[in-house]
Scaffold this active site. Structure first.
Site, mmCIF file in Angstrom:
data_model
loop_
_atom_site.group_PDB
_atom_site.id
_atom_site.type_symbol
_atom_site.label_atom_id
_atom_site.label_comp_id
_atom_site.label_asym_id
_atom_site.label_seq_id
_atom_site.Cartn_x
_atom_site.Cartn_y
_atom_site.Cartn_z
ATOM 1 N N HIS A 69 0.799 -1.217 0.000
ATOM 2 C CA HIS A 69 0.000 0.000 0.000
ATOM 3 C C HIS A 69 0.831 1.266 0.000
ATOM 4 O O HIS A 69 0.429 2.271 -0.570
ATOM 5 C CB HIS A 69 -1.048 -0.053 1.117
ATOM 6 C CG HIS A 69 -2.125 -1.017 0.767
ATOM 7 N ND1 HIS A 69 -2.137 -2.304 1.225
ATOM 8 C CD2 HIS A 69 -3.149 -0.904 -0.099
ATOM 9 C CE1 HIS A 69 -3.167 -2.935 0.685
ATOM 10 N NE2 HIS A 69 -3.795 -2.120 -0.128
ATOM 11 N N CYS B 247 -8.253 -3.030 -11.912
ATOM 12 C CA CYS B 247 -8.011 -1.878 -11.034
ATOM 13 C C CYS B 247 -6.778 -2.079 -10.175
ATOM 14 O O CYS B 247 -6.436 -1.232 -9.366
ATOM 15 C CB CYS B 247 -9.234 -1.572 -10.169
ATOM 16 S SG CYS B 247 -9.592 -2.857 -8.962
ATOM 17 N N GLU C 253 -9.690 -11.243 -7.233
ATOM 18 C CA GLU C 253 -8.331 -11.124 -6.718
ATOM 19 C C GLU C 253 -7.898 -12.390 -5.985
ATOM 20 O O GLU C 253 -6.811 -12.458 -5.440
ATOM 21 C CB GLU C 253 -8.177 -9.885 -5.841
ATOM 22 C CG GLU C 253 -9.198 -9.746 -4.734
ATOM 23 C CD GLU C 253 -9.082 -8.419 -3.967
ATOM 24 O OE1 GLU C 253 -8.096 -7.696 -4.136
ATOM 25 O OE2 GLU C 253 -10.006 -8.129 -3.191
ATOM 26 N N ASP D 259 -3.501 -8.421 -5.475
ATOM 27 C CA ASP D 259 -3.738 -9.614 -4.668
ATOM 28 C C ASP D 259 -3.805 -10.865 -5.528
ATOM 29 O O ASP D 259 -3.353 -11.929 -5.121
ATOM 30 C CB ASP D 259 -5.038 -9.453 -3.858
ATOM 31 C CG ASP D 259 -4.800 -8.609 -2.629
ATOM 32 O OD1 ASP D 259 -3.825 -8.881 -1.907
ATOM 33 O OD2 ASP D 259 -5.556 -7.656 -2.402
HETATM 34 C C1 PEP Z 1 -5.697 -5.388 -5.782
HETATM 35 O O1 PEP Z 1 -5.560 -6.282 -4.961
HETATM 36 O O2 PEP Z 1 -5.230 -5.436 -6.934
HETATM 37 C C2 PEP Z 1 -6.427 -4.167 -5.433
HETATM 38 C C3 PEP Z 1 -6.723 -3.262 -6.338
HETATM 39 O O3 PEP Z 1 -6.747 -3.983 -4.136
HETATM 40 P P1 PEP Z 1 -5.723 -3.552 -2.986
HETATM 41 O O4 PEP Z 1 -4.419 -3.192 -3.628
HETATM 42 O O5 PEP Z 1 -6.334 -2.396 -2.285
HETATM 43 O O6 PEP Z 1 -5.635 -4.766 -2.140
HETATM 44 MG MG MG Z 2 -6.754 -6.295 -3.189
#
Ligand code: PEP
Ligand code: MG
Length: 583
Positions: free
Chosen positions: A203, A513, A442, A466
């Site tokens: 993150h 995404c 995911e 993920d």
């Molecule tokens: C992902 O897992 O690709 C996603 C967009 O969600 P996050 O990165 O917030 O886990």
């Molecule tokens: Mg994710």
């Protein structure tokens, strides 16, 4: 071990390596960021030191008041009256006579060391506050905790570390940056980020990219090797950090930075362009957001991911239904009728909430995360769905469920949505009847049944961060295994291609995404696999639009067809970068 080299004039030069996660070059002073850990032991002073200890308490209060006033003033200057109010409230609490009396009694009567007396006093008040049923009063416990930590830090002689209050431009160096640290980061003064942990899809990496801050993560021992105030060069293309560079090196990197900035400026021209392939096929470009702040919706076609957990992480209490409703309404209104994909709470894994006690898990990424946690906390889940549905009349809302592992999860979540809708109907509270409900793909177990899932939901979005972590069995936070997190491996292409085909066949939209969506070369392959919607950090939009303008649909399809049969990721990357005509 970092490479070192003696530099006659400026000291010891060093080269450290890490994961390049957010492009660019930064040259500046190091700011060592360590969240204060409030360690207090039961301790008593020697007889005869009473006056001195009482004086220490008085001056700690004064110093805390001075810090808080400076913070409140700076927020007021920046027009952030809401934030300023939090700190003026802290100043008021600092003047509380009962607290002062109890601390003084501890020091005077029990010979307690000032930090211990502070800790004991605040613990008592926090305990009382925590018991109050009214959530607004209970939330004050978090404020008290904050004030206690500030006082104890001052008594321990440690300086204030705060990423939202910086006096000059710096390169932040930390073990890790929590989402709560990055949520309030001063974007004009943080010119680079270096952390000891974290890979390209952690993150902190996502935040760095969305803010356009160059970052190198997973640099072992960075906080030990880099010292506060030292000059450093961060080259996020190379994944390298140079410490105490000599004048010649600085000049070379200044030139490299100027060239990088020139190319960025050239790419920026694509930001406002419509996103079309060379032969005119429209690819919808979405933006990933964490709040309604600093988002320009003009350059995109939709909001592909609204990470609502940031609203929860920025607060010191569970946002009420009203607070959520206002936040969602603001985003929907600002998006001006473009679809907003609101992802329900994704807490767990590397994201926690300071005010929500969760059981410790051995493998949090494989544990009660996101939708699983929401199933355990139905009131929290229902409140969020209710707030979102109520806000839906102010725009075009799509609700997206994270960490869906199978049809069981979809059906269970749908039951909640149906229940909340029925309640709203009964109370005659309006909501948009056309709100779409979709899932993140995911987890491989749902990707593998994408055809079945497509029959049950309105849309899907590939969470490639993920999906990669779970497909490749490589922790997205662990720099030691980042080489195994192969997000463009043939295996990933195949699983994504499968999901894309299933949703395309069902005539339901599917987007990407995850971070792959914002990678220009990956975008070529994703389009070739049948994806027509890509959502990304705002800072990636121009680069992706530029790359898409260099390929025809046929070239993208051929590249994807070839890539799924290549043996390694390296070959896939080469294939993607060679597709079309770069200009
Ligand atoms: C992902 O897992 O690709 C996603 C967009 O969600 P996050 O990165 O917030 O886990
Ligand atoms: Mg994710």
């Amino acid at each position: 071990m970092p490479a070192t080299q003696r530099n006659g004039r400026e000291g010891l030069q060093m080269l450290l390596k890490g994961n390049p996660v957010s492009g660019g070059i930064a040259i500046g002073k190091v700011y060592l960021y360590k969240a204060f850990s409030c360690d207090v032991h039961e301790a008593y002073y020697e007889k005869g030191e009473k006056t001195q200890k009482l004086a220490e308490w008085e001056s700690a209060k004064e110093a805390a008041r001075a810090e808080l006033t400076a913070i409140a003033d700076s927020f007021t200057r920046d027009g952030a009256a809401d934030k300023a109010k939090i700190f003026t409230a802290h100043i008021d609490m600092l003047s509380d006579e009962e607290i002062d009396e109890m601390v003084r009694e501890g020091i005077e009567n029990d010979c307690a060391m000032p930090d211990y007396a502070v800790d004991k006093t605040f613990a008592e008040f926090i305990r009382i506050m925590g018991k109050v049923k009214n959530p607004l009063i209970a939330a004050r416990a978090a404020d008290l905790r904050d004030i206690r930590n500030r006082l104890i830090r001052i008594l321990h002689g440690e300086p204030e570390r705060n990423l939202s209050l910086l006096s000059e431009q710096v390169i932040v160096v930390a073990h890790d940056l929590l989402p709560s640290d990055t949520a309030t980061i001063d974007r004009s003064r943080v010119i680079g980020i270096i952390t000891e942990v974290g890979g390209p899809t952690s993150h902190s990496a996502i935040i760095a990219r969305s803010y356009g801050i160059p970052a190198v993560l997973g640099v072992p021992d960075a906080t030990k090797v880099l010292c506060d105030g030292a000059l450093a060069i961060l080259d996020a293309a190379e994944g390298a950090v140079r410490i105490c560079p000599d004048g010649e090196t600085v000049a070379a990197f200044q030139a490299k930075k100027a060239e990088y900035d020139r190319i960025q400026a050239e790419t920026a021209a694509f930001l406002t362009a419509e996103s079309l392939t060379k032969d005119g096929v429209k690819i919808d470009i979405g933006v990933n957001i964490g709040s309604d702040q600093n988002v320009e919706y003009e350059n995109c076609d939709f909001v592909g991911l609204f990470r609502t957990e940031f609203l929860f992480m920025q607060n010191d209490h569970l946002p009420t239904e009203e607070e959520q409703f206002e936040a969602y309404k603001r985003v929907l209104e600002k998006a001006g009728g473009k679809p907003v994909t609101l992802r329900t709470l994704d807490i767990g894994g590397d994201k926690s909430l300071p005010y929500l006690e969760l059981p410790k898990e051995e493998n949090p990424f494989l544990g009660k995360r996101a939708i699983r946690l929401c199933f355990d906390l139905p009131e929290l889940f229902e409140t969020q769905i209710r707030a979102a549905l109520r806000a839906s009349v102010f725009g075009k809302l799509w609700i997206m469920l994270p960490m869906i592992g199978g049809m069981e999860d979809i059906r269970r979540a749908k039951e909640t949505v149906v229940k909340v809708k029925a309640e709203l109907d009964a109370r005659q509270i309006p909501y948009d009847k056309d709100v779409r409900l979709g899932i993140m793909i995911e987890i491989p177990s749902v990707a593998l049944i994408a055809d079945l899932a497509a029959g049950e939901v309105d849309f899907a979005s590939l969470g490639t961060n993920d999906l990669c972590q779970y497909t490749c069995a490589a922790d997205r936070m662990n720099p030691g295994v980042s080489e195994y997190c192969r997000s463009l491996s043939p295996a990933m292409l195949r699983i994504m291609g499968m999901a894309a085909s299933a949703f395309n066949q069902a005539g339901k939209p599917i987007s990407v995404c995850g971070e792959l969506g914002g990678n220009p070369d990956a975008a070529v392959l994703l389009v070739g696999l049948g994806i027509r919607k890509l959502s990304m950090s705002a800072s990636c939009i121009a680069g992706v639009k530029r790359r898409l303008s260099q390929i025809t649909l046929d070239q993208a399809q051929k590249a994807a067809a070839q890539a799924v049969n290549l043996p390694t990721q390296e070959e896939v990357l080469r294939c993607a970068s060679e597709a079309g005509d770069r200009n």
